[in-house]
Design a protein around this motif. Structure first.
Motif, short mmCIF file in Angstrom:
data_model
loop_
_atom_site.label_atom_id
_atom_site.label_comp_id
_atom_site.label_asym_id
_atom_site.label_seq_id
_atom_site.Cartn_x
_atom_site.Cartn_y
_atom_site.Cartn_z
N THR A 193 11.18 -12.88 -15.63
CA THR A 193 11.57 -11.56 -16.14
C THR A 193 10.66 -10.52 -15.51
O THR A 193 9.46 -10.77 -15.32
N TYR A 194 11.23 -9.38 -15.13
CA TYR A 194 10.41 -8.38 -14.46
C TYR A 194 10.82 -6.97 -14.89
O TYR A 194 11.93 -6.75 -15.42
N GLN A 195 9.89 -6.05 -14.66
CA GLN A 195 10.14 -4.63 -14.95
C GLN A 195 9.62 -3.79 -13.80
O GLN A 195 8.61 -4.13 -13.17
N ILE A 196 10.34 -2.70 -13.55
CA ILE A 196 9.92 -1.77 -12.50
C ILE A 196 9.87 -0.38 -13.12
O ILE A 196 10.87 0.12 -13.65
N ALA A 197 8.70 0.23 -13.06
CA ALA A 197 8.53 1.56 -13.64
C ALA A 197 7.47 2.32 -12.86
O ALA A 197 6.39 1.77 -12.57
N ASN A 198 7.82 3.55 -12.50
CA ASN A 198 6.87 4.43 -11.78
C ASN A 198 6.33 3.76 -10.50
O ASN A 198 5.14 3.85 -10.19
N GLY A 199 7.23 3.08 -9.82
CA GLY A 199 6.84 2.47 -8.55
C GLY A 199 5.99 1.22 -8.69
O GLY A 199 5.41 0.75 -7.70
N LYS A 232 0.82 -1.21 0.00
CA LYS A 232 0.00 0.00 0.00
C LYS A 232 0.86 1.26 0.00
O LYS A 232 0.47 2.29 -0.58
N LYS A 233 1.99 1.17 0.64
CA LYS A 233 2.87 2.33 0.68
C LYS A 233 3.62 2.47 -0.64
O LYS A 233 4.03 1.48 -1.24
N GLU A 234 3.79 3.69 -1.08
CA GLU A 234 4.50 3.92 -2.33
C GLU A 234 6.01 3.96 -2.08
O GLU A 234 6.49 4.56 -1.12
N TYR A 235 6.75 3.27 -2.97
CA TYR A 235 8.21 3.23 -2.87
C TYR A 235 8.82 3.66 -4.20
O TYR A 235 8.19 3.54 -5.26
N ILE A 242 12.17 -0.64 -4.59
CA ILE A 242 11.49 -1.86 -5.06
C ILE A 242 12.50 -2.82 -5.68
O ILE A 242 12.43 -4.04 -5.49
N GLN A 243 13.46 -2.26 -6.42
CA GLN A 243 14.51 -3.10 -7.03
C GLN A 243 15.29 -3.85 -5.95
O GLN A 243 15.60 -5.04 -6.11
N ASP A 244 15.60 -3.16 -4.85
CA ASP A 244 16.31 -3.82 -3.76
C ASP A 244 15.49 -4.97 -3.17
O ASP A 244 16.03 -6.05 -2.89
N LYS A 245 14.21 -4.73 -2.99
CA LYS A 245 13.34 -5.77 -2.44
C LYS A 245 13.26 -6.97 -3.37
O LYS A 245 13.35 -8.14 -2.93
N VAL A 246 13.11 -6.72 -4.67
CA VAL A 246 13.02 -7.80 -5.65
C VAL A 246 14.33 -8.58 -5.72
O VAL A 246 14.35 -9.81 -5.78
N SER A 247 15.44 -7.87 -5.71
CA SER A 247 16.74 -8.52 -5.80
C SER A 247 16.99 -9.46 -4.63
O SER A 247 17.52 -10.57 -4.80
N LYS A 248 16.62 -9.04 -3.42
CA LYS A 248 16.80 -9.89 -2.26
C LYS A 248 16.00 -11.18 -2.38
O LYS A 248 16.49 -12.27 -2.05
N ILE A 249 14.79 -11.07 -2.89
CA ILE A 249 13.93 -12.25 -3.04
C ILE A 249 14.50 -13.21 -4.10
O ILE A 249 14.67 -14.41 -3.87
N ILE A 250 14.82 -12.65 -5.26
CA ILE A 250 15.27 -13.50 -6.37
C ILE A 250 16.64 -14.10 -6.09
O ILE A 250 16.91 -15.26 -6.43
N ASN A 251 17.52 -13.35 -5.46
CA ASN A 251 18.83 -13.89 -5.13
C ASN A 251 18.74 -15.01 -4.10
O ASN A 251 19.51 -15.96 -4.12
N HIS A 252 17.78 -14.87 -3.19
CA HIS A 252 17.60 -15.89 -2.16
C HIS A 252 17.06 -17.19 -2.75
O HIS A 252 17.52 -18.29 -2.40
N THR A 253 16.08 -17.10 -3.63
CA THR A 253 15.47 -18.29 -4.21
C THR A 253 16.18 -18.78 -5.47
O THR A 253 15.90 -19.86 -5.97
#
Length: 518
Positions: A369-375, A343-346, A351-362
């Motif tokens: 494949t993913y994209q991050i744009a405008n939060g 709900k909170k805007e980042y 968001i990239q940091d959060k995604v990287s931690k998840i994907i690197n862990h698993t």
């Protein structure tokens, strides 16, 4: 009630066996029979005469009846009788007599009822081990002695094998965790095979022969990686046991260029397996593998630079690989969906940091494949990559420098590593090697080696009872042994003893180890 004496001759000598017997009349046939109640063979002739006097009413004591026997106690007999005999067969001549009683108690106890050193004295009182026992300090001294004498005991064990030539060595690692800080030089945080990353640990390396007989054990620092242990171990094996022309078998987790080079420099061969990445590389560069990878009946075998490669397939591993991959992808996707629903805007960077931690862990980056744009985060599966990896599910490739291994011998040799895995299972779950509470380095190593000795006896027990193990589990047989009790009776001032009636399996076990009881 009376004393019956049986006489037998063997080897030109005459042997007498004395029994306490009682006569009775068979209710069906009316024939007078007798039954043995207790063995008196361990008593002196003077004691036998005294009991006869009591039974014949030649003393001031009234004539004794069966009801006059008083039960004064019972102890476990079968378990310690069998394993004390095995201990004497393999270890008694290798150990200083000063510590023999303590070490015999410690090792046998680990098989049936693992206790702390402080509680071991109580266990000894419950079993018919027949050993003088000392204080707890002597138990800890025996641990220190084991650590000092381990190399010599291992060497003598190997030299005492019926087959002197050792041609195959299996080697693998496991870990065990500690309650407390443990020894500073050994107990470290590291990769925990017990899933206890919150505890310091040690690594344990176990060496066995091709039939699973343990040859040696070592204690390594808990933060030591698998690949960094083998070079020293190879040289140590060569120096300690003077081994020649052997094949070293180990898992892909210990495979590194340095280790393979060290093995060959020492003049040894090896059998191991390629990593998944190496398997794919070989498949992409070798046409025979590409053709056969879809045909599980005619798998590839080829030689490159004096190394033999054998492609193998395991259906159960195929299913496991598929399930593991799908679970990881699903788990990763669920966590990415949670990021989408924040709900909170980042910012995009957060968001990239959060995604990287998840994907690197698993480790699922190649499947998504993913994209991050405008939060905002969007992602999709790379189905073509998933489909390509599925082609390799269940496949593994064995690499060996021993070109004498023909056909599926290399595969069977590599699969023999399961014997070490079973040994670790026995050490951890049956002998309860974990957790460890010792904090002195010598005590830790002594504790691990005493567990090694217990497993050695357990392995020999399994070898000698393999026919019974076709219809019984190991735990079943050990329970049968524990149920064989020795009961102690008091007759006037005499203490008599009798072994409980045995089941067919219990008697078979005693017969296998040539233990004669009344």
């Amino acid at each position: 009630m009376y004393i019956k004496t049986c006489t037998r001759k063997k080897g030109g000598k005459t042997y007498k066996t004395h029994y306490l017997a009682e006569g009775y009349r068979d209710k069906v046939t009316g024939v007078v029979k007798h039954k043995h109640i207790l063995s008196l063979s361990k008593m002196t002739d003077k004691m036998i005469l005294a009991i006869k006097a009591v039974l014949n009413n030649d003393t001031q004591i009234e004539k004794v009846r069966l009801e006059d026997l008083e039960v004064v106690g019972a102890k476990e007999y079968g378990s310690v009788a069998v394993f004390a005999k095995l201990f004497d067969q393999y270890f008694t001549d290798l150990i200083d007599a000063k510590y023999l009683a303590e070490l015999k108690a410690i090792v046998i106890n680990k098989i049936f009822d693992p206790k702390s050193k402080n509680s071991l004295n109580n266990w000894v009182k419950q079993v018919d081990l027949g050993l003088p026992f000392s204080d707890t300090d002597k138990l800890y001294e025996s641990m220190d002695y084991l650590e000092e004498s381990q190399a010599e005991i291992e060497k003598k064990l190997l030299l005492g094998r019926s087959t002197k030539n050792l041609e195959l060595v299996l080697y693998d690692l496991t870990s065990t965790y500690f309650e407390g800080k443990g020894a500073e030089n050994l107990c470290k945080y590291g990769y925990s095979r017990d899933h206890r990353s919150d505890r310091v640990q040690i690594n344990i390396g176990l060496i066995t022969t091709e039939d699973g007989t343990p040859v040696g054990v070592e204690v390594l620092a808990g933060n030591m990686a698998d690949k960094s242990t083998m070079q020293d171990k190879i040289k140590e094996l060569k120096d300690k046991f003077n081994l020649k022309n052997i094949t070293f078998v180990f898992d892909r987790g210990m495979k590194s260029k340095a280790n393979l080079k060290s093995i060959q420099e020492q003049g040894y061969d090896y059998v191991t397996a390629l990593s998944h990445a190496e398997l794919k590389t070989k498949a992409e560069s070798n046409q025979s593998i590409q053709m056969s990878i879809f045909d599980k009946k005619n798998l590839a075998e080829f030689t490159i630079d004096d190394k033999k490669y054998l492609l193998c397939h395991n259906p159960s591993k195929q299913l496991k690989d598929q399930i593991t991959r799908n679970l990881l992808i699903t788990k990763t996707e669920s966590k990415l969906i949670a990021i989408q629903n924040l709900k909170k805007e980042y910012t995009d960077n957060i968001i990239q940091d959060k995604v990287s931690k998840i994907i690197n862990h698993t480790k699922c980056e190649k499947y998504l494949t993913y994209q991050i744009a405008n939060g905002q985060l969007t992602f999709l599966r790379k189905q073509e990559v998933i489909d390509r990896d599925e082609q390799y599910d269940g496949f593994y490739m064995i690499e060996t420098t021993n070109t004498k291994l023909v056909g599926d011998q290399a595969e069977r040799t590599y699969k023999s590593l399961q014997l070490v895995e079973r040994a670790f299972d026995s050490l951890k779950n049956h002998l309860e090697i974990r957790p460890v509470f010792h904090y002195k380095e010598s005590r830790i190593k002594g504790h691990i080696f005493s567990c090694f000795m217990a497993y050695y006896l357990l392995h020999k027990f399994k070898q000698q009872t393999k026919e019974l193990l076709t219809n019984n589990s190991l735990d079943d047989l050990l329970t049968e042994l524990k149920c064989i009790k020795k009961t102690y009776f008091k007759l006037d001032k005499f203490i008599l003893e009798k072994i409980t009636n045995r089941t067919e399996t219990q008697q078979d076990l005693l017969n296998i180890f040539q233990i004669r009881v009344l």
